[in-house]
Design a protein around this motif. Sequence first.
Motif, PDB file in Angstrom:
ATOM      1  N   ARG A  82      56.820  23.968  61.204  1.00 45.53           N
ATOM      2  CA  ARG A  82      56.795  25.412  60.925  1.00 45.53           C
ATOM      3  C   ARG A  82      58.179  25.896  60.515  1.00 45.53           C
ATOM      4  N   VAL A  83      58.514  25.609  59.255  1.00 46.60           N
ATOM      5  CA  VAL A  83      59.817  25.994  58.713  1.00 46.60           C
ATOM      6  C   VAL A  83      59.616  26.649  57.356  1.00 46.60           C
ATOM      7  N   LEU A  84      60.665  27.278  56.878  1.00 43.00           N
ATOM      8  CA  LEU A  84      60.705  27.803  55.524  1.00 43.00           C
ATOM      9  C   LEU A  84      61.324  26.710  54.661  1.00 43.00           C
ATOM     10  N   TYR A  85      60.669  26.357  53.570  1.00 39.31           N
ATOM     11  CA  TYR A  85      61.142  25.312  52.677  1.00 39.31           C
ATOM     12  C   TYR A  85      61.960  25.913  51.540  1.00 39.31           C
ATOM     13  N   GLN A  86      62.912  25.149  51.022  1.00 36.19           N
ATOM     14  CA  GLN A  86      63.699  25.567  49.868  1.00 36.19           C
ATOM     15  C   GLN A  86      62.918  25.156  48.626  1.00 36.19           C
ATOM     16  N   GLY A  87      62.204  26.110  48.050  1.00 37.02           N
ATOM     17  CA  GLY A  87      61.325  25.807  46.930  1.00 37.02           C
ATOM     18  C   GLY A  87      62.036  25.536  45.624  1.00 37.02           C
ATOM     19  N   GLY A  88      63.260  26.015  45.503  1.00 37.85           N
ATOM     20  CA  GLY A  88      64.025  25.801  44.287  1.00 37.85           C
ATOM     21  C   GLY A  88      65.063  26.878  44.088  1.00 37.85           C
ATOM     22  N   PRO A  89      65.860  26.729  43.034  1.00 36.88           N
ATOM     23  CA  PRO A  89      66.984  27.641  42.826  1.00 36.88           C
ATOM     24  C   PRO A  89      66.627  28.972  42.169  1.00 36.88           C
ATOM     25  N   VAL A  90      65.410  29.116  41.651  1.00 36.49           N
ATOM     26  CA  VAL A  90      65.021  30.352  40.977  1.00 36.49           C
ATOM     27  C   VAL A  90      64.479  31.341  42.006  1.00 36.49           C
ATOM     28  N   LEU A  91      65.001  32.541  42.001  1.00 37.95           N
ATOM     29  CA  LEU A  91      64.604  33.617  42.927  1.00 37.95           C
ATOM     30  C   LEU A  91      64.530  33.144  44.381  1.00 37.95           C
ATOM     31  N   PRO A  92      65.627  32.635  44.933  1.00 33.20           N
ATOM     32  CA  PRO A  92      65.587  32.142  46.317  1.00 33.20           C
ATOM     33  C   PRO A  92      65.297  33.234  47.353  1.00 33.20           C
ATOM     34  N   GLU A  93      65.433  34.507  46.949  1.00 37.99           N
ATOM     35  CA  GLU A  93      65.109  35.596  47.877  1.00 37.99           C
ATOM     36  C   GLU A  93      63.620  35.923  47.856  1.00 37.99           C
ATOM     37  N   GLY A  94      62.873  35.307  46.951  1.00 38.02           N
ATOM     38  CA  GLY A  94      61.421  35.470  46.879  1.00 38.02           C
ATOM     39  C   GLY A  94      60.740  34.323  47.593  1.00 38.02           C
ATOM     40  N   ALA A  95      59.440  34.432  47.766  1.00 36.16           N
ATOM     41  CA  ALA A  95      58.700  33.386  48.473  1.00 36.16           C
ATOM     42  C   ALA A  95      57.441  33.013  47.716  1.00 36.16           C
ATOM     43  N   VAL A  96      57.131  31.719  47.759  1.00 38.35           N
ATOM     44  CA  VAL A  96      55.913  31.166  47.170  1.00 38.35           C
ATOM     45  C   VAL A  96      55.156  30.494  48.305  1.00 38.35           C
ATOM     46  N   CYS A  97      53.849  30.697  48.348  1.00 41.25           N
ATOM     47  CA  CYS A  97      53.036  30.128  49.414  1.00 41.25           C
ATOM     48  C   CYS A  97      51.965  29.218  48.822  1.00 41.25           C
ATOM     49  N   LEU A  98      51.921  27.975  49.319  1.00 45.03           N
ATOM     50  CA  LEU A  98      50.841  27.052  48.980  1.00 45.03           C
ATOM     51  C   LEU A  98      49.873  27.001  50.151  1.00 45.03           C
ATOM     52  N   ALA A  99      48.596  26.983  49.853  1.00 43.11           N
ATOM     53  CA  ALA A  99      47.582  26.943  50.904  1.00 43.11           C
ATOM     54  C   ALA A  99      46.380  26.137  50.425  1.00 43.11           C
ATOM     55  N   SER A 100      45.710  25.494  51.377  1.00 39.82           N
ATOM     56  CA  SER A 100      44.480  24.761  51.045  1.00 39.82           C
ATOM     57  C   SER A 100      43.311  25.435  51.750  1.00 39.82           C
ATOM     58  N   VAL A 101      42.315  25.793  50.956  1.00 36.60           N
ATOM     59  CA  VAL A 101      41.153  26.483  51.510  1.00 36.60           C
ATOM     60  C   VAL A 101      40.291  25.505  52.306  1.00 36.60           C
ATOM     61  N   LYS A 102      39.711  26.008  53.393  1.00 36.98           N
ATOM     62  CA  LYS A 102      38.788  25.193  54.196  1.00 36.98           C
ATOM     63  C   LYS A 102      37.521  24.882  53.410  1.00 36.98           C
ATOM     64  N   ASP A 103      36.991  25.892  52.745  1.00 36.87           N
ATOM     65  CA  ASP A 103      35.749  25.746  51.993  1.00 36.87           C
ATOM     66  C   ASP A 103      36.062  25.753  50.499  1.00 36.87           C
ATOM     67  N   PRO A 104      35.978  24.588  49.838  1.00 40.25           N
ATOM     68  CA  PRO A 104      36.328  24.529  48.419  1.00 40.25           C
ATOM     69  C   PRO A 104      35.411  25.352  47.513  1.00 40.25           C
ATOM     70  N   GLU A 105      34.278  25.799  48.037  1.00 40.22           N
ATOM     71  CA  GLU A 105      33.357  26.624  47.252  1.00 40.22           C
ATOM     72  C   GLU A 105      33.760  28.091  47.247  1.00 40.22           C
TER      73      GLU A 105
END
Length: 188
Positions: A67-90
């Motif tokens: 449970r950490v914040l990852y360094q997604g890259g050098p572009v807009l480091p003050e912004g956040a991007v979230c990846l998520a996987s849905v339980k139900d692919p439908e």
Amino acid sequence: MEVRRPRRGDLLVSTVDVRDGGVFEQSVIFLVDADDDGALGVVLNKRADLSLERVLPDWVDVVSTPRVLYQGGPVLPEGAVCLASVKDPEEEPPGWRSVVGRIGLLHLDTPVELVSGTYDDIRIFAGYAGWSPWQLETEIGRGLWYVVPATYTDVFGQSPWTLWREVLHRQGGDLAVYATWTDVPHLN
């Protein structure tokens, strides 16, 4: 190894020639977009300097371990991007957009109450990596990146800090040799 044009859902794995001491050295990037307009992705295996508790305290209990914040890259480091996987692919829950399979982008304005129980895994990244049209292909041609298929555990695995070596090792052949690379070139 055959070089192919990167696609959404691929991994970019930095080659041993990327020795800048920065975010791209020994990095693994998951591409969330890649087309004629350019490419963007998030670095999966680097921790951000800020804590998730400080930046997005309401999300701490819903993100996957670690449970950490990852360094997604050098572009807009003050912004956040979230990846998520849905339980139900439908289903396509509010605030979520598919990238590949069950993995997608989740808008962080989505109420946490709607998120709980809807996703199997969630990771949040400070900033992202981006390339203008054909810039990434040029870098690949210069030998800075390997383009390889991603697996679910690359994105949401329990040991992101060893991901660079693990991804190279599973490729076999010449790439697997680089999984044992050391920081002291004459020892390689």
